[in-house]
Design a protein around this motif. Structure first.
Motif, mmCIF file in Angstrom:
data_model
loop_
_atom_site.group_PDB
_atom_site.id
_atom_site.type_symbol
_atom_site.label_atom_id
_atom_site.label_comp_id
_atom_site.label_asym_id
_atom_site.label_seq_id
_atom_site.Cartn_x
_atom_site.Cartn_y
_atom_site.Cartn_z
ATOM 1 N N GLN A 158 57.968 -40.130 -19.557
ATOM 2 C CA GLN A 158 56.452 -40.813 -19.470
ATOM 3 C C GLN A 158 55.502 -39.813 -20.156
ATOM 4 O OE1 GLN A 158 57.697 -41.917 -14.965
ATOM 5 N NE2 GLN A 158 55.654 -42.756 -15.409
ATOM 6 N N TRP A 159 54.560 -40.640 -20.619
ATOM 7 C CA TRP A 159 52.967 -40.138 -21.030
ATOM 8 C C TRP A 159 52.079 -40.488 -20.279
ATOM 9 C CZ3 TRP A 159 52.647 -36.641 -24.992
ATOM 10 C CH2 TRP A 159 53.614 -36.548 -26.019
ATOM 11 N N PHE A 160 51.257 -39.441 -19.900
ATOM 12 C CA PHE A 160 50.146 -39.935 -19.087
ATOM 13 C C PHE A 160 48.941 -39.089 -19.700
ATOM 14 C CE2 PHE A 160 52.756 -40.642 -15.086
ATOM 15 C CZ PHE A 160 53.762 -40.042 -15.107
ATOM 16 N N HIS A 161 47.853 -39.726 -19.216
ATOM 17 C CA HIS A 161 46.502 -39.210 -19.591
ATOM 18 C C HIS A 161 45.923 -38.843 -18.432
ATOM 19 C CE1 HIS A 161 42.193 -40.222 -21.082
ATOM 20 N NE2 HIS A 161 42.461 -38.894 -21.246
ATOM 21 N N GLN A 162 45.489 -37.492 -18.453
ATOM 22 C CA GLN A 162 44.600 -37.077 -17.160
ATOM 23 C C GLN A 162 43.232 -37.135 -17.497
ATOM 24 O OE1 GLN A 162 45.420 -33.203 -15.364
ATOM 25 N NE2 GLN A 162 45.212 -34.334 -13.608
ATOM 26 N N ILE A 164 46.539 -41.033 -15.566
ATOM 27 C CA ILE A 164 46.961 -42.617 -15.918
ATOM 28 C C ILE A 164 48.291 -42.593 -16.679
ATOM 29 C CG2 ILE A 164 45.902 -44.461 -17.179
ATOM 30 C CD1 ILE A 164 43.316 -43.086 -16.582
ATOM 31 N N ASN A 165 48.934 -43.674 -16.160
ATOM 32 C CA ASN A 165 50.087 -44.001 -16.967
ATOM 33 C C ASN A 165 50.109 -44.654 -18.429
ATOM 34 O OD1 ASN A 165 51.191 -43.564 -14.188
ATOM 35 N ND2 ASN A 165 53.235 -44.627 -14.637
ATOM 36 N N TYR A 200 46.746 -34.835 -22.305
ATOM 37 C CA TYR A 200 47.817 -35.734 -22.434
ATOM 38 C C TYR A 200 49.166 -34.839 -21.868
ATOM 39 C CZ TYR A 200 45.080 -39.051 -24.488
ATOM 40 O OH TYR A 200 43.854 -39.886 -24.811
ATOM 41 N N PHE A 201 49.983 -35.466 -21.009
ATOM 42 C CA PHE A 201 51.121 -34.838 -20.255
ATOM 43 C C PHE A 201 52.398 -35.815 -20.834
ATOM 44 C CE2 PHE A 201 49.537 -31.550 -18.051
ATOM 45 C CZ PHE A 201 48.373 -31.640 -17.570
ATOM 46 N N CYS A 202 53.378 -34.924 -20.992
ATOM 47 C CA CYS A 202 54.475 -35.603 -21.115
ATOM 48 C C CYS A 202 55.457 -35.348 -19.914
ATOM 49 C CB CYS A 202 55.385 -35.253 -22.612
ATOM 50 S SG CYS A 202 56.933 -35.504 -22.655
ATOM 51 N N ALA A 203 56.097 -36.085 -19.296
ATOM 52 C CA ALA A 203 57.164 -35.576 -18.213
ATOM 53 C C ALA A 203 58.548 -36.430 -18.379
ATOM 54 C CB ALA A 203 56.447 -36.089 -16.912
ATOM 55 N N VAL A 204 59.416 -35.643 -18.135
ATOM 56 C CA VAL A 204 60.885 -36.179 -18.032
ATOM 57 C C VAL A 204 61.562 -36.024 -16.757
ATOM 58 C CG1 VAL A 204 60.871 -35.310 -20.687
ATOM 59 C CG2 VAL A 204 61.786 -33.830 -18.818
ATOM 60 N N GLY A 228 51.097 -30.158 -21.485
ATOM 61 C CA GLY A 228 49.906 -30.746 -21.854
ATOM 62 C C GLY A 228 49.296 -30.484 -23.155
ATOM 63 N N THR A 229 48.463 -31.420 -23.710
ATOM 64 C CA THR A 229 47.785 -31.209 -24.972
ATOM 65 C C THR A 229 46.301 -31.739 -24.539
ATOM 66 O OG1 THR A 229 49.422 -31.628 -26.650
ATOM 67 C CG2 THR A 229 47.125 -32.071 -27.298
ATOM 68 N N ARG A 230 45.437 -30.758 -24.863
ATOM 69 C CA ARG A 230 44.015 -31.169 -24.276
ATOM 70 C C ARG A 230 43.605 -31.743 -25.673
ATOM 71 N NH1 ARG A 230 40.821 -30.153 -20.392
ATOM 72 N NH2 ARG A 230 42.104 -28.825 -19.406
ATOM 73 N N LEU A 231 42.929 -32.881 -25.581
ATOM 74 C CA LEU A 231 42.473 -33.538 -26.730
ATOM 75 C C LEU A 231 40.873 -33.896 -26.641
ATOM 76 C CD1 LEU A 231 42.743 -35.317 -29.329
ATOM 77 C CD2 LEU A 231 43.186 -37.348 -27.806
#
Lengths: 114, 109
Positions: free
Chosen positions: B33-37, B44-45, B85-89, B102-105
């Motif tokens: 899953q990719w999320f935006h915090q 957020i999914n 942005y987080f990736c989770a497996v 995470g990647t801070r954009l």
């Protein structure tokens, strides 16, 4: 998807006290989880909340510090016990719906311990 | 346990630019899953994408499970895209998620 609410949304607590966080979902779910996000860090799983039985804790987390209850399929609580400033974090619950692999997260509880 | 690595850790762009975020994982997964915090901490999914390609507006994602990576594309960035942005497996047989760092954009106007 699912609508998930958490209470409280934020709190400021004194060292040595305990706080109970509630998570409520609007539909019956198979799995409920509790995660911690320390300042500037990623999310780490604390435990899986099992309905009607003891929670399953991840390495580094213990029941005495983070007792969890899940009395039914839509509700769970996480208690942060005997708090210290190192417990200052965002605590999030998540749910997985039956037959669906995707997880959904609540809005989080932002905890500050002084 | 499984390792999840995201790159780059930080990304600063001007509004209107395109970006690619990468997630590498060290073992077979049955959930990605990719999320935006957002700045208020809400997760957020964005995508549930254990394999294949999906698109949602300006965002798209591709997961190549056999090569153990996933990519998140953001086109025509807007300032509201800022956040982490987080990736989770999820690993085989378990529904719990393991998150990358995470990647801070940051999108500047």
């Amino acid at each position: 998807s699912a609508v998930i609410s958490q209470k409280p949304s934020r709190d400021i607590c004194q060292r040595g006290t305990s706080l109970t966080i509630q998570c409520q979902v609007d539909s019956q779910v198979t799995m409920m989880f509790w995660y911690r996000q320390q300042p500037g860090q990623s999310l780490t799983l604390i435990a899986t909340a099992n309905q009607g039985s003891e929670a399953t804790y991840e390495s580094g987390f213990v029941i005495d510090k983070f007792p969890i209850s899940r009395p039914n399929l839509t509700f769970s609580t996480l208690t942060v016990s005997n708090m210290s400033p190192e417990d200052s974090s965002i605590y999030l619950c998540s749910v997985a719906l039956a037959g669906v692999g995707e997880q959904f997260f609540g809005p989080g509880t932002r905890l500050t311990v002084l | 346990g499984i390792q999840v690595e995201q790159s780059p850790p930080d990304l600063i762009l001007q509004e209107g630019a395109n970006s690619t975020l990468r997630c590498n994982f060290s073992d077979s997964v049955n959930n990605l899953q990719w999320f935006h915090q957002n700045p208020w901490g809400q997760l957020i999914n964005l995508f549930y994408i254990p394999s294949g390609t999906k698109q949602n507006g300006r965002l798209s994602a591709t997961t190549v499970a056999t090569e153990r990576y996933s990519l998140l594309y953001i086109s025509s960035s807007q300032t509201t895209d800022s956040g982490v942005y987080f990736c989770a497996v999820g690993i085989q047989g378990a529904q719990k998620l393991v998150f990358g760092q995470g990647t801070r954009l940051t999108i500047n106007p």
